[in-house]
Design an enzyme around this catalytic site. Structure first.
Site, PDB file in Angstrom:
ATOM      1  N   ARG A  27       0.834  -1.157  -0.042  1.00 15.74           N
ATOM      2  CA  ARG A  27      -0.004  -0.030   0.158  1.00 15.74           C
ATOM      3  C   ARG A  27       0.856   1.091  -0.054  1.00 15.74           C
ATOM      4  O   ARG A  27       0.342   2.419   0.574  1.00 15.74           O
ATOM      5  CB  ARG A  27      -1.159   0.071   1.173  1.00 15.74           C
ATOM      6  CG  ARG A  27      -2.145  -1.134   1.190  1.00 15.74           C
ATOM      7  CD  ARG A  27      -3.208  -0.555   2.024  1.00 15.74           C
ATOM      8  NE  ARG A  27      -4.056  -2.011   2.457  1.00 15.74           N
ATOM      9  CZ  ARG A  27      -4.359  -2.401   3.551  1.00 15.74           C
ATOM     10  NH1 ARG A  27      -3.630  -1.707   4.721  1.00 15.74           N
ATOM     11  NH2 ARG A  27      -4.924  -3.352   3.847  1.00 15.74           N
ATOM     12  N   ARG A  31      -3.242   6.609   1.193  1.00 11.70           N
ATOM     13  CA  ARG A  31      -3.858   7.431   1.844  1.00 11.70           C
ATOM     14  C   ARG A  31      -3.006   8.192   2.793  1.00 11.70           C
ATOM     15  O   ARG A  31      -3.286   9.196   3.407  1.00 11.70           O
ATOM     16  CB  ARG A  31      -5.169   7.067   2.595  1.00 11.70           C
ATOM     17  CG  ARG A  31      -6.415   6.753   1.756  1.00 11.70           C
ATOM     18  CD  ARG A  31      -7.707   6.120   2.393  1.00 11.70           C
ATOM     19  NE  ARG A  31      -7.177   4.720   2.947  1.00 11.70           N
ATOM     20  CZ  ARG A  31      -7.996   4.255   3.548  1.00 11.70           C
ATOM     21  NH1 ARG A  31      -9.404   4.520   3.785  1.00 11.70           N
ATOM     22  NH2 ARG A  31      -7.865   2.748   4.073  1.00 11.70           N
ATOM     23  N   ARG A  40      -6.873  11.443  -5.464  1.00 10.92           N
ATOM     24  CA  ARG A  40      -8.251  10.623  -5.335  1.00 10.92           C
ATOM     25  C   ARG A  40      -9.307  11.704  -5.379  1.00 10.92           C
ATOM     26  O   ARG A  40     -10.468  11.266  -6.045  1.00 10.92           O
ATOM     27  CB  ARG A  40      -8.040  10.024  -3.883  1.00 10.92           C
ATOM     28  CG  ARG A  40      -9.494   9.108  -3.941  1.00 10.92           C
ATOM     29  CD  ARG A  40      -9.380   8.198  -2.736  1.00 10.92           C
ATOM     30  NE  ARG A  40     -10.819   7.789  -2.213  1.00 10.92           N
ATOM     31  CZ  ARG A  40     -10.997   6.883  -1.538  1.00 10.92           C
ATOM     32  NH1 ARG A  40      -9.850   6.128  -0.858  1.00 10.92           N
ATOM     33  NH2 ARG A  40     -12.075   6.604  -1.059  1.00 10.92           N
ATOM     34  N   ASP A  77      -6.999  -2.651  -7.242  1.00 14.50           N
ATOM     35  CA  ASP A  77      -7.516  -3.175  -6.039  1.00 14.50           C
ATOM     36  C   ASP A  77      -7.805  -4.878  -6.057  1.00 14.50           C
ATOM     37  O   ASP A  77      -8.175  -5.237  -7.559  1.00 14.50           O
ATOM     38  CB  ASP A  77      -8.983  -2.512  -5.904  1.00 14.50           C
ATOM     39  CG  ASP A  77      -9.750  -2.960  -4.534  1.00 14.50           C
ATOM     40  OD1 ASP A  77     -10.511  -3.826  -4.476  1.00 14.50           O
ATOM     41  OD2 ASP A  77      -9.193  -2.507  -3.380  1.00 14.50           O
ATOM     42  N   TYR A 154     -15.016 -11.978   0.086  1.00 18.00           N
ATOM     43  CA  TYR A 154     -15.822 -10.747  -0.468  1.00 18.00           C
ATOM     44  C   TYR A 154     -17.139 -11.010  -1.111  1.00 18.00           C
ATOM     45  O   TYR A 154     -18.188 -10.623  -1.063  1.00 18.00           O
ATOM     46  CB  TYR A 154     -14.915  -9.779  -0.972  1.00 18.00           C
ATOM     47  CG  TYR A 154     -13.889  -9.215  -0.103  1.00 18.00           C
ATOM     48  CD1 TYR A 154     -14.206  -8.019   0.730  1.00 18.00           C
ATOM     49  CD2 TYR A 154     -12.643  -9.792  -0.235  1.00 18.00           C
ATOM     50  CE1 TYR A 154     -12.948  -7.827   1.459  1.00 18.00           C
ATOM     51  CE2 TYR A 154     -11.928  -9.059   0.568  1.00 18.00           C
ATOM     52  CZ  TYR A 154     -12.118  -8.003   1.304  1.00 18.00           C
ATOM     53  OH  TYR A 154     -10.825  -7.396   2.246  1.00 18.00           O
TER      54      TYR A 154
END
Length: 354
Positions: A27, A31, A40, A77, A154
């Protein structure tokens, strides 16, 4: 394509000599960086950012402008594959990913298409091609996918889960349905990763984020079996180079010998396993990636350096170590702490390669 100016990462994965231990962060495009947040915001939302090859390229390159990282990782992703299968992926604020059409029975599984990576997932391949061009051989590009088991969690749960009760109900009550789903996902991931390699990814990684939720027996049957199938189906040579593959099961420290036996080139380690013990168990078969606790990056730089030295010493002399965190960098880590981490790995690792 220009040749690589820095191939430490690829060399380390193949257990070849390097001058210093290569380092990247899971990652690393994310963020914790103010420039990522700005891009973003420009994209509008997370999936719009993933689906825009130019902006995906921009956020992939952002951490490389700040830090002397030894690899870039495609910004994407793990849920792109289930999204391309038509499950209706969306993100709920504060809740994470959700699917409008979860997979709950054999009819749902039968209905799922195997996505064509250059059609339904063409935006990912366009991003790989764009990033590879813009890197201009500076460092290698890593492609990736979620593991079939992790993707299935998921898809069956309908989103994130803590207890995995819906998919475990399927696993124990209708195992044949789950096997059909996992097999279809493995076929999809093979196509997806091979397309990334053809588009320019120089190494690939399979993220089995939720394998650690399984018992040992169930892990082998429902997770590792399908990762092994993927490893067997991957392009291992492209552009006259070996394309190394890394397997990472979070919480999988007890199964590393079985993971190494798949024929992968490297194993990602979370922070709950001691890298010296792992090297004693599997170190001559595969390279090891890891494995500092991501929360260590909250510590002052001097403490981060101390931890880097501890892990380097635990791995010891020689080749086959890619330094990384044991999972993704946290979004509120100070960027300068990440910089101290990267610099410490390069500076402190030199004596281990003499």
């Amino acid at each position: 394509m220009p040749d690589l100016k820095n191939d430490r990462y690829l060399r380390a994965l193949l257990r070849q000599p390097v001058d210093v231990t290569p380092v990247w962060m899971m990652r690393q495009a994310g963020r914790y960086l103010p420039e990522y947040k700005a891009t973003r915001a420009q994209a509008g939302d997370f999936m719009s950012l993933c689906r825009n090859p130019e902006l995906a390229c921009e956020v992939t390159l952002q951490p490389l402008r700040r830090y002397a990282l030894d690899a870039a990782i495609l910004f994407s992703d793990i849920l792109t594959v289930p999204d391309a299968m038509g499950l209706g992926l969306y993100f709920e604020t504060g809740e994470g990913p959700r699917f409008t059409h979860p997979v709950r029975n054999a009819t749902d599984v039968a209905r799922l298409p195997i996505p064509d990576p250059e059609q339904e997932l063409g935006y990912v391949m366009d991003a790989v091609r764009t990033i590879r061009r813009e890197l201009a051989g500076a460092v290698p590009l890593i492609g990736f996918s979620g593991s079939p088991w992790t993707l299935a969690t998921y898809m069956v749960e309908g989103g994130s889960s803590k207890a995995f009760t819906v998919i475990k109900k399927m696993l124990f009550a209708e195992p044949q349905t789950l096997h059909l789903l996992l097999d279809k996902l493995a076929d999809s991931v093979i196509l997806y990763l091979n397309a990334q390699i053809k588009a320019g990814a120089q190494s690939v990684m399979i993220f089995d984020t939720w394998g650690g939720a399984l018992s040992g027996r169930d892990y082998r049957e429902f997770s590792l079996h399908y990762m092994h199938k993927i490893v067997d189906g991957l392009l291992r040579e492209h552009e006259a180079r070996r394309v190394p593959v890394t397997l990472f099961t979070k919480g999988g420290g007890q199964w590393l010998e079985a993971m190494a036996a798949t024929g992968c080139d490297a194993l990602g380690l979370d922070w709950t396993t001691d890298i010296s013990e792992v090297r004693a168990r599997v170190g001559d078969k595969v390279a090891l990636q890891g494995n500092m606790d991501p929360s260590m990056l909250y510590a002052p730089p001097a403490r981060i350096e101390q931890e880097v030295e501890t892990i380097l010493t635990a791995f010891g002399q020689g080749n086959g170590h890619v330094f990384n965190l044991g999972h993704g960098i946290h979004q509120d880590v100070p960027p300068e702490h990440a910089g101290a981490f990267v610099d410490a790995v390069h500076r402190l690792s030199r004596p281990f390669h003499q």
